[in-house]
Design a protein around this motif. Structure first.
Motif, mmCIF file in Angstrom:
data_model
loop_
_atom_site.group_PDB
_atom_site.id
_atom_site.type_symbol
_atom_site.label_atom_id
_atom_site.label_comp_id
_atom_site.label_asym_id
_atom_site.label_seq_id
_atom_site.Cartn_x
_atom_site.Cartn_y
_atom_site.Cartn_z
ATOM 1 N N ARG A 28 0.807 -1.222 0.000
ATOM 2 C CA ARG A 28 0.000 0.000 0.000
ATOM 3 C C ARG A 28 0.838 1.269 0.000
ATOM 4 O O ARG A 28 0.418 2.291 -0.516
ATOM 5 C CB ARG A 28 -0.920 0.012 1.220
ATOM 6 C CG ARG A 28 -1.985 -1.055 1.202
ATOM 7 C CD ARG A 28 -3.055 -0.792 0.157
ATOM 8 N NE ARG A 28 -4.067 -1.826 0.189
ATOM 9 C CZ ARG A 28 -5.157 -1.779 0.954
ATOM 10 N NH1 ARG A 28 -5.364 -0.750 1.756
ATOM 11 N NH2 ARG A 28 -6.031 -2.771 0.913
ATOM 12 N N GLY A 29 1.994 1.231 0.649
ATOM 13 C CA GLY A 29 2.826 2.421 0.679
ATOM 14 C C GLY A 29 3.450 2.685 -0.676
ATOM 15 O O GLY A 29 3.601 1.780 -1.506
ATOM 16 N N ALA A 30 3.842 3.933 -0.914
ATOM 17 C CA ALA A 30 4.360 4.328 -2.229
ATOM 18 C C ALA A 30 5.861 4.128 -2.368
ATOM 19 O O ALA A 30 6.411 4.379 -3.439
ATOM 20 C CB ALA A 30 4.013 5.802 -2.499
ATOM 21 N N ALA A 31 6.539 3.690 -1.301
ATOM 22 C CA ALA A 31 7.989 3.542 -1.357
ATOM 23 C C ALA A 31 8.420 2.192 -0.795
ATOM 24 O O ALA A 31 9.154 2.118 0.191
ATOM 25 C CB ALA A 31 8.653 4.683 -0.580
ATOM 26 N N THR A 76 8.058 3.116 6.712
ATOM 27 C CA THR A 76 7.515 1.816 6.300
ATOM 28 C C THR A 76 7.165 0.900 7.468
ATOM 29 O O THR A 76 7.973 0.654 8.352
ATOM 30 C CB THR A 76 8.460 1.035 5.371
ATOM 31 O OG1 THR A 76 8.633 1.782 4.165
ATOM 32 C CG2 THR A 76 7.910 -0.327 5.013
ATOM 33 N N HIS A 83 0.104 4.618 4.897
ATOM 34 C CA HIS A 83 0.184 4.395 3.445
ATOM 35 C C HIS A 83 0.573 5.679 2.698
ATOM 36 O O HIS A 83 0.021 5.997 1.649
ATOM 37 C CB HIS A 83 -1.152 3.866 2.892
ATOM 38 C CG HIS A 83 -1.632 2.629 3.561
ATOM 39 N ND1 HIS A 83 -2.962 2.386 3.794
ATOM 40 C CD2 HIS A 83 -0.967 1.560 4.057
ATOM 41 C CE1 HIS A 83 -3.099 1.219 4.398
ATOM 42 N NE2 HIS A 83 -1.887 0.700 4.564
ATOM 43 N N THR A 84 1.547 6.407 3.228
ATOM 44 C CA THR A 84 1.923 7.691 2.642
ATOM 45 C C THR A 84 2.926 7.508 1.500
ATOM 46 O O THR A 84 3.422 6.408 1.248
ATOM 47 C CB THR A 84 2.549 8.613 3.706
ATOM 48 O OG1 THR A 84 3.878 8.148 3.997
ATOM 49 C CG2 THR A 84 1.715 8.647 4.977
ATOM 50 N N MET A 85 3.281 8.619 0.864
ATOM 51 C CA MET A 85 4.273 8.580 -0.206
ATOM 52 C C MET A 85 5.666 8.232 0.320
ATOM 53 O O MET A 85 6.545 7.847 -0.456
ATOM 54 C CB MET A 85 4.321 9.939 -0.919
ATOM 55 C CG MET A 85 3.056 10.287 -1.680
ATOM 56 S SD MET A 85 2.717 9.161 -3.056
ATOM 57 C CE MET A 85 4.031 9.615 -4.190
ATOM 58 N N SER A 86 5.875 8.373 1.618
ATOM 59 C CA SER A 86 7.180 8.067 2.208
ATOM 60 C C SER A 86 7.202 6.750 2.970
ATOM 61 O O SER A 86 8.191 6.425 3.620
ATOM 62 C CB SER A 86 7.599 9.205 3.147
ATOM 63 O OG SER A 86 7.906 10.365 2.413
ATOM 64 N N GLY A 136 6.546 2.453 2.753
ATOM 65 C CA GLY A 136 6.451 1.325 1.823
ATOM 66 C C GLY A 136 5.619 0.200 2.406
ATOM 67 O O GLY A 136 5.963 -0.975 2.245
#
Length: 342
Positions: free
Chosen positions: A51-54, A239, A274-277, A279
């Motif tokens: 779900r996280g972006a990284a 993460t 689940h942020t852009m920073s 993972g």
């Protein structure tokens, strides 16, 4: 599976309550980092949801329902960012030596997916989990309830970094299990989140970003909503990663769905999540010891159990964590800060 009205045990439990699951930690002594192996010697049907972006992951594509491999033999969770993925090589070597894995005619091939978190601010970043660490984690694996807090993959974990690492608090690794009828679902979660950790029973933060004087919790959600600006972030420096395991008989489609809905537990226990920073990655393992009665109602109850186990394990990770000081960086834990809020 029996109906939801059957007896529900509220004891905390551990992921090793699931038959066929073993856990081992390796905790580095030179700086706060480490790795954790969740092993299914006899194989387990597996799924994953990122779900996280990284994310930092290994062997997640093979868990897609349409792909060939049907079972995995372990999952490795590690610190060290992408370098920590090397720990999975050591886990593979340990299992190959013991002929644990898939027979590919020319040898026994252990299938070992992995996910990592970013704990490099904690000491000398050149020290991170490697193949020897993954091997050692397998050596330590067993069916006893695993240690929690500053161990294994949670050793260098921090939470609440949105307003700078100097105002963060100590994260860690936690476990829990939920039993309904004859089925068990367990979770093991390494919490290194950008956001605060929330007590899902009260809605109150218990660890996360602190006020400027460092003496109380800021409450990141409310701070952001009233317009407080976060610090510039280095992408991927957070993460939360973990494993959900059950003794139910599941298909790969169902295992992937279980990993998917288990993120509801993270959403209850971490804010923002689940942020852009981040993972954020969760694996699901099914050891296949107990038939799941009724596909739709059975999966609904199982999904509820998984989300609950994840939320409890996430909360336990910070309650079990202990304060650390590395150089000039002093990171308090929830027990030392208490419940004060700014």
């Amino acid at each position: 599976m029996s109906a939801p009205s059957s007896s529900l045990s509220h004891s905390v439990g551990a992921i090793t309550d699931v038959a066929g699951i073993e856990v081992g930690h390796f905790t580095e002594t030179r700086r706060p980092t480490g790795c954790t192996v969740i092993m299914a010697r006899d194989g387990a049907v597996a799924g994953v949801d990122v779900r996280g972006a990284a994310p930092g992951t290994r062997e997640t594509d093979l868990l897609a329902p349409g792909n060939f491999v049907q079972q995995v033999h372990a999952v490795v969770l590690a610190g060290g960012s992408a370098w920590g993925l090397a720990a999975a090589e050591g886990a593979m070597r340990w299992m190959e030596e013991r002929k644990i894995g898939m027979d590919v005619r020319f040898g026994t091939l252990p299938i070992v997916p992995a996910a990592v978190l970013f704990d490099l601010p904690m000491g000398d970043a050149r020290i991170r989990p490697d193949a020897a660490a993954g091997y050692a984690a397998c050596e330590a694996a067993g069916t006893a309830a695993p240690a929690e807090g500053n161990v294994g993959a949670g050793t260098g974990a921090l939470v609440g970094k949105l307003f700078g690492v100097q105002r963060a608090m100590k994260g860690g690794i936690g476990t829990a299990s939920v039993k309904v009828g004859g089925i068990t679902v367990g979770a093991l979660i390494a919490v290194n989140s950008l956001g605060d950790v929330i007590d899902h029973n009260t809605g109150q933060p218990v660890a996360g970003a602190r006020t400027e004087d460092g003496k109380a919790l800021l409450d990141t959600r409310r701070a952001l909503l009233r317009g407080l600006s976060p610090k510039p972030l280095l992408a991927g420096t957070n993460t939360t990663i973990g494993v959900i395991a059950t003794d139910a008989v599941l298909t790969k489609v169902q295992a992937n769905r279980l990993a998917n809905v288990a993120h509801d537990g993270l959403a209850r226990a971490i804010n923002p999540v689940h942020t852009m920073s981040d993972g954020d990655t969760l694996f699901a393992l099914a050891t296949g010891r107990v038939p799941l009665e009724g596909d739709a109602p059975g999966m609904t109850v199982l999904s509820t159990m998984a989300a609950e186990a994840v939320a409890i394990a996430t909360l336990r990770a910070v309650h079990a964590a202990r304060t650390v000081t590395v150089g000039d960086l002093h990171i308090p834990c929830a027990a030392d800060l208490g419940s004060a809020r700014g």
